[in-house]
Design an enzyme around this catalytic site. Sequence first.
Site, PDB file in Angstrom:
ATOM      1  N   CYS A   1     -11.790   1.157  14.646  1.00 10.22           N
ATOM      2  CA  CYS A   1     -12.832   2.177  14.878  1.00 10.22           C
ATOM      3  C   CYS A   1     -13.555   2.499  13.577  1.00 10.22           C
ATOM      4  O   CYS A   1     -13.045   3.262  12.746  1.00 10.22           O
ATOM      5  CB  CYS A   1     -12.207   3.428  15.486  1.00 10.22           C
TER       6      CYS A   1
ATOM      7  N   CYS B   1     -14.459   6.169  13.074  1.00  8.16           N
ATOM      8  CA  CYS B   1     -13.307   7.003  12.685  1.00  8.16           C
ATOM      9  C   CYS B   1     -12.943   6.773  11.213  1.00  8.16           C
ATOM     10  O   CYS B   1     -12.647   7.712  10.487  1.00  8.16           O
ATOM     11  CB  CYS B   1     -12.069   6.662  13.518  1.00  8.16           C
ATOM     12  N   ASP B   2     -12.931   5.538  10.796  1.00 11.98           N
ATOM     13  CA  ASP B   2     -12.303   5.207   9.508  1.00 11.98           C
ATOM     14  C   ASP B   2     -13.239   4.683   8.425  1.00 11.98           C
ATOM     15  O   ASP B   2     -12.812   4.509   7.276  1.00 11.98           O
ATOM     16  CB  ASP B   2     -11.177   4.180   9.747  1.00 11.98           C
TER      17      ASP B   2
END
Length: 315
Positions: free
Chosen positions: A137, A140-141
């Site tokens: 992701c 997300c990261d």
Amino acid sequence: MENTEHLHCLIIGSGPAGYSAAIYAARADLKPVMITGMQPGGQLTTTTEVENYPGYPNGTQGPEMMEDFRKQAERLGTEIRFGYVTSVDFSARPHKVIVDESKTITADSIIIATGASAKWLGLPSEEKYNGFGVSACAVCDGFFFKGQDVAIVGAGDTAAEEATYLAKLCNKVYMIVRRDEFRASKAMVHRVLNTPNIEIIYNSETKEIMGDGKTVNGVKISNKNTQEERILDITGFFVAIGHTPNTAVFKDSLDLDESGYILTIPGSTRTKVAGVFAAGDVQDKIYRQAVTSAGSGCMAALDAERYLAAANDIA
Ligand code: NDP
């Protein structure tokens, strides 16, 4: 019958959508019971740092966040049970769900929040560094790799979108494409091709993610035509080769799209079966964020509450 139980509100799945539905359903006195699935807490339990969920000013860890969700749902009156739904029968009311092939539950309302699972390449090194430089992701990261060089594998819309997202944060993005063309839409490919710090490497497969045991420091790729190997110096490796929605058990009972995601009536969480609702990644292949999942879990509980109230008026 001895092994049969009737519930007012059954929630299947224990990610952000399931727990948020539980919190709202419990507060509305629907007396929800949650069946967790095999991975209580869902996909977030396999991540490390979460910085984009509102309400955690200093960030938190994925597993801890899901513990917080669980405690809140339980404190408000949700009964949480470990188990796995093995079959369903939505052909007659009350709808029927079989748990662990043995226990029958009938329910006035059912919220499906079984999520989706990211597809992985299946390399041992990918598993070893998952959460420590390997991620499925970028939204997300990606932030953790600000100013660094990263690689992303995949050539669909997700990979294209995530590559351009990463390109804004990172110094350089290598895009590893297994064929000599993209699967993504023309508009997305155009965007990738026009992003100067994305380098596309066609006809290539990932051989190994390399690291020092703690963090990633490279990836070995190989050209499928020439077998020539190359090592890219990167600190982050993103896998964007698709997701599998966890809907196998519902395929004969609900309408699914061509990729297997549950179809809901636009603007709601209602499925084609009255009294059965779907929330979170199981019905969303576009956004796939914890916060959007939680939002649709809330919607599902509100939809269930309205459905039950209307059913009660008729009765
Ligand atoms: P897709 O299934 O569309 O694409 C997966 C990609 O990963 C393909 O390019 C595929 O290669 C590649 N791939 C699969 N397995 C491997 C492997 N083992 N090694 C290397 N590459 C691999 O998944 P997406 O998640 O991209 O998209 C899913 C759906 O969601 C699509 O319908 C998409 O259009 C939609 N979507 C829409 C968005 C939007 O509208 N903004 C954003 C994101 C997704 P190959 O092409 O060779 O098969």
